[in-house]
Design a protein around this motif. Structure first.
Motif, PDB file in Angstrom:
ATOM      1  N   THR A  64       5.052  -4.096   5.590  1.00  0.00           N
ATOM      2  CA  THR A  64       3.699  -4.608   5.803  1.00  0.00           C
ATOM      3  C   THR A  64       3.023  -3.819   6.909  1.00  0.00           C
ATOM      4  O   THR A  64       1.869  -3.426   6.800  1.00  0.00           O
ATOM      5  CB  THR A  64       3.761  -6.092   6.197  1.00  0.00           C
ATOM      6  N   VAL A  65       3.749  -3.609   7.971  1.00  0.00           N
ATOM      7  CA  VAL A  65       3.174  -2.888   9.118  1.00  0.00           C
ATOM      8  C   VAL A  65       2.760  -1.479   8.682  1.00  0.00           C
ATOM      9  O   VAL A  65       1.661  -1.010   8.989  1.00  0.00           O
ATOM     10  CB  VAL A  65       4.192  -2.818  10.276  1.00  0.00           C
ATOM     11  N   ARG A  66       3.691  -0.836   7.904  1.00  0.00           N
ATOM     12  CA  ARG A  66       3.362   0.524   7.452  1.00  0.00           C
ATOM     13  C   ARG A  66       2.126   0.512   6.554  1.00  0.00           C
ATOM     14  O   ARG A  66       1.260   1.361   6.666  1.00  0.00           O
ATOM     15  CB  ARG A  66       4.556   1.106   6.705  1.00  0.00           C
ATOM     16  N   ASP A  67       2.080  -0.489   5.688  1.00  0.00           N
ATOM     17  CA  ASP A  67       0.933  -0.586   4.777  1.00  0.00           C
ATOM     18  C   ASP A  67      -0.362  -0.708   5.556  1.00  0.00           C
ATOM     19  O   ASP A  67      -1.353  -0.052   5.256  1.00  0.00           O
ATOM     20  CB  ASP A  67       1.076  -1.808   3.860  1.00  0.00           C
ATOM     21  N   ILE A  68      -0.294  -1.562   6.550  1.00  0.00           N
ATOM     22  CA  ILE A  68      -1.518  -1.788   7.320  1.00  0.00           C
ATOM     23  C   ILE A  68      -1.925  -0.505   8.021  1.00  0.00           C
ATOM     24  O   ILE A  68      -3.096  -0.113   8.040  1.00  0.00           O
ATOM     25  CB  ILE A  68      -1.306  -2.937   8.328  1.00  0.00           C
ATOM     26  N   ALA A  69      -0.910   0.214   8.549  1.00  0.00           N
ATOM     27  CA  ALA A  69      -1.219   1.476   9.222  1.00  0.00           C
ATOM     28  C   ALA A  69      -1.849   2.466   8.236  1.00  0.00           C
ATOM     29  O   ALA A  69      -2.852   3.121   8.545  1.00  0.00           O
ATOM     30  CB  ALA A  69       0.058   2.066   9.821  1.00  0.00           C
ATOM     31  N   ALA A  70      -1.281   2.492   7.026  1.00  0.00           N
ATOM     32  CA  ALA A  70      -1.807   3.416   6.011  1.00  0.00           C
ATOM     33  C   ALA A  70      -3.237   3.042   5.655  1.00  0.00           C
ATOM     34  O   ALA A  70      -4.116   3.901   5.542  1.00  0.00           O
ATOM     35  CB  ALA A  70      -0.926   3.366   4.768  1.00  0.00           C
TER      36      ALA A  70
END
Lengths: 285, 515
Positions: free
Chosen positions: A3-9
């Motif tokens: 989720t964190v990576r997705d949000i960063a992306a």
């Protein structure tokens, strides 16, 4: 973690999209020969700009400032109409817009389409329709007070629509409380005392004069953030441009017209202090 | 179209039955007491209208209520309400629009319909008359209908209960024979003319028609001859319809009434398409459109839409109507459904297909016009405005705001050069308390809306005399000042009146605000 990576992306993606929408050289307008470095700040066309009156009683000045900005944004194109959405209450408090007054500021009154809306919700709805019409030269949105409907979402929607249609839009209201809005620039405007006139008309009023503070400039200039600042500006309706308001050569004291000229020298005595005060308002550099 | 109809104007006169004037059904299975409507006339309560049961038992309008009660003790009495009757007749007339767009009121209880060229749509004159009567009967209206070549003949026959006309239809050219037996009063002439003629032994229209015209005109006026000619079918006049004749119409009739909003909108969409084709063929565009929804129970709802410039663009029209329906304060009530939806162009103007200019200017202007229309439909016509300038020095009159939809024409002439004017103007000017030098100095200090403003600079006076040909005598002269207070706020003040030179004490007003 995903989720964190997705949000960063997603954030990166948004940043890229935002960068694409940064104004190019052709789609900006300046205040004219005013502000720092002569050219002043550059404002994006096809964006939403917010102008707050510093005080409720400063709304006439803010109205004049918005009109001047709208004229600047229109550039040389004098055929496109300017649409002004006004809430009924503003009409009652400030009086109705008058054609000779518009002409005094340099706008051909036949270019103005005035829309009177009964409440803030209708103001927003009419503005939402108008901002999508690329035939407009500029759009002025004037709700009364601090309507709840004009929140972050609403202003963001207006901004996006303005960007896609290219209609430069202005939101005009009195600053009651700082509400978050998604706007390209935010100005706070108060009237400034008239600049000096010719000596023989010492008591004459000059051109419309403003003390304008730039509170926010989204995206900055060419990606470089622009710091806020305060300028004393004067509107030249013939050149359709702002110019720096010259510091006052004399004190601003309540002087009755027709007072014997002998007191003029006494008035000059205060000039230094007054001038110092104004200079202090100006942005260094 | 049958040649007969084309050559001849056929009309219905359909006076609503007196008993139904109040909207009550004529008969009831439980036989309620006879119903009469009373009004005060000649210092007595008199019958104004009676229903069929009362009529059968010998009551007639004009009788006093006391006499009527003496004859029939169990009368049901209702106050006569002419306004309600007129409104009801208007409703019936609205509903009659479904037969022909040309409908005129005839007195307080009749209608005249011009059915020229319409009858074949309903299966001929006889079938149309039957359907019309059946339609009215379904809503509890008893009516008498006659088709004749001129409105006056139809009216005279219908008001005589049909006369001796077979099936209520006068054969072409048969007007003279049909009306010959009617009494002269049916011509609609005054009481004294009828009396005068009856003293001379002339009782029927036929008697009159047999006489040479000149002596009659000399004795009773030209009007009598004109009416006679019209009733006999010698002269043909058109009726004046109560609603303007639309430029073109498109309509859909439904065997089964429709009630769903989706169906209504879809129907409107189809009608708009039809109209767009019609307008294109005529080389015109509509400026005003009207959709009429005819409910199965006789009620009619109309929705009007105006455009800033001639339009036949189906898409934008459809959008305007959707907007109009969405913003209705009282939504369209379909009741038991609409059995006829009609879209009419009330006003059309020439519209030539515009060449799209290279810079897209024409397209942009179209877009702005469409935006104005949309906002005007939603907020109301008087809320989307443009300036109209007048060549005057009176600040109150120098500019006016007019509906943008109404203002379509060449651009305004440029304003004459004048001194700076305020951006906003108060109407009327707001009274203030001001301290100023007498007689004509600028204000030093003034109080407006409970705030005291110290004047830092003042410019003036600019003296503006009232327009004596417009204003009442004694309107004071105004001395205007542009003033700036210590905060830099600018105001437009004026003193109404001159010291010593005009009567009354001068007063101060704030008229506008400068940026």
């Amino acid at each position: 973690m995903d989720t964190v990576r997705d949000i960063a992306a997603l954030r990166q993606m948004l940043a890229r999209l935002e960068a694409e929408r940064l104004p190019g050289a052709a789609s900006v307008f300046s205040l004219g020969a005013a502000g720092p470095e002569g050219g002043g700040v550059r404002l994006a066309r096809g964006a939403l700009h917010e102008v707050q009156a510093a005080h409720g009683a400063d709304l006439p000045a803010a109205t004049g400032f918005v009109l001047a900005l709208a004229l600047r944004a229109g550039g040389a194109d004098v055929r496109r109409p300017i649409l002004w959405v006004r809430q009924d209450f503003a009409e009652a408090e400030l009086g109705r817009l008058d054609a000779p007054g518009l002409a005094s500021l340099g706008l051909d009154p036949s270019r103005l389409i005035l829309v009177r809306a009964p409440d803030a919700a209708e103001v927003l709805r009419a503005a939402g329709d108008a901002v999508r019409c690329p035939g407009l030269g500029a759009l002025v949105i004037e709700p009364w007070g601090e309507p709840k409907t004009l929140d972050l979402t609403a202003t963001r929607r207006l901004s996006l629509r303005a960007a896609s249609s290219g209609v430069t839009s202005f939101l005009l209201h009195a600053a009651a409380r700082p509400a978050p809005t998604a706007v390209a620039t935010r100005w706070r405007v108060a009237p400034a005392a008239s600049g000096p006139g010719a000596p023989e008309e010492a008591d004459a009023l000059g051109s419309p004069a403003f003390t304008a503070t730039l509170l926010r400039h989204r995206g900055g200039e060419g990606g470089r953030p622009v710091e806020g600042g305060t300028w004393n500006l004067e509107w030249d309706h013939e050149a359709c441009s702002f110019r720096d308001l010259a510091p006052l050569p004399r004190a601003v004291v309540p002087v009755p017209a027709g007072r014997p000229a002998g007191t003029a020298a006494a008035r000059q005595g205060n000039a230094g202090a007054e001038r110092g005060e104004i200079v202090a308002l100006r942005r260094a550099g | 179209m049958p040649a007969r109809n084309a050559a001849r104007s056929s009309r219905f006169a359909a006076p609503a039955d007196g008993s139904a004037a109040g909207g009550t059904p004529a008969e009831h299975p439980l036989a309620p007491p006879p119903l009469v409507f009373v009004e005060k006339a000649q210092n007595a309560l008199r019958l104004a209208a009676v229903d069929r049961a009362a009529h059968r038992r010998g009551l007639a309008p004009g009788l006093t209520l006391a006499d009527a009660r003496a004859r029939i003790p169990d009368l049901a009495v209702i106050d006569h309400d002419p306004a309600a009757d007129a409104a009801f007749l208007e409703e019936v007339a609205d509903d009659c629009d479904r037969w022909t767009p040309l409908v005129a009121l005839d007195g307080g209880d009749g209608l005249v319909l011009d059915i020229t060229g319409c009858a074949h749509l309903f299966g001929g004159e006889a079938a149309m008359r039957q359907r019309l009567l059946a339609h009215l009967a379904r809503h509890g209206l008893g009516a008498c209908a006659v088709v004749a070549g001129t409105p006056d003949a139809a009216r005279a026959l219908a008001r005589s209960g049909g006369g001796r006309v077979r099936e209520g239809i006068v054969a072409p050219g048969g007007e003279a024979a049909a009306v010959a037996v009617l009494p002269i009063a049916r011509l609609g002439v005054g009481e004294e003319v009828v009396t005068g003629l009856s003293r001379a032994g002339l009782k029927t229209i036929g008697d009159l028609a047999a006489r040479p015209g000149t002596p009659l005109a000399a004795r009773f006026g030209e009007d009598l001859l004109v009416r006679l000619d019209r009733a006999l079918g010698r002269e043909d006049v058109r009726i004046v319809p109560r609603r303007p004749l639309p430029a073109c119409i498109a309509e859909r009739r439904f065997a089964e009434p429709i009630a769903r909003v989706e169906d209504i909108e879809a129907t409107l969409g189809l009608l708009v398409d039809d109209l767009a084709l019609m307008l294109e063929a005529r080389g015109e565009g509509g400026r005003a459109f009207e959709a009429s929804f005819f409910r199965a129970d006789g009620a009619v709802r109309r929705l009007k839409v105006e455009t800033a410039r001639p339009s036949r663009d189906a898409r934008s029209l459809r959008r305007l109507y959707r907007e109009r329906i969405e913003t209705l304060a009282d939504p369209i009530d379909p009741g038991f459904g609409f059995d006829l939806v009609r879209l009419a162009v009330l006003r059309a103007e020439p519209l030539t297909p515009a060449q799209v200019s290279l810079d897209g200017r024409a397209v942009e202007e179209e877009e702005v016009a469409a935006l104005i229309d949309r906002l005007a439909v939603r907020l109301g016509r008087e809320r989307v405005l443009r300036f109209l300038q007048r060549d005057t020095h009176d600040p109150d009159r120098a500019s006016a705001l007019v509906p943008a939809a109404a203002l379509a024409g060449p651009p305004l002439p440029p304003m004459p050069e004048m001194l700076p004017r305020p951006l906003t103007l108060f109407d009327p000017p707001q009274p203030i308390e001001a301290l100023a030098e007498v007689p004509d100095g600028p204000p030093l200090r003034f109080r407006w809306r409970r705030v005291v403003h110290e004047v830092a600079r003042a410019e003036g006076p600019e003296r503006i005399a009232p327009e004596w040909w417009r204003r009442p005598e004694g309107t004071p002269t105004r001395d205007y000042f542009r003033v700036e207070n210590r905060e830099g706020r600018r105001f437009w003040l004026f003193r109404a009146g001159l010291y010593d030179r005009e009567p009354g004490t001068p007063r101060w007003f704030l008229h506008g605000l400068f940026p």
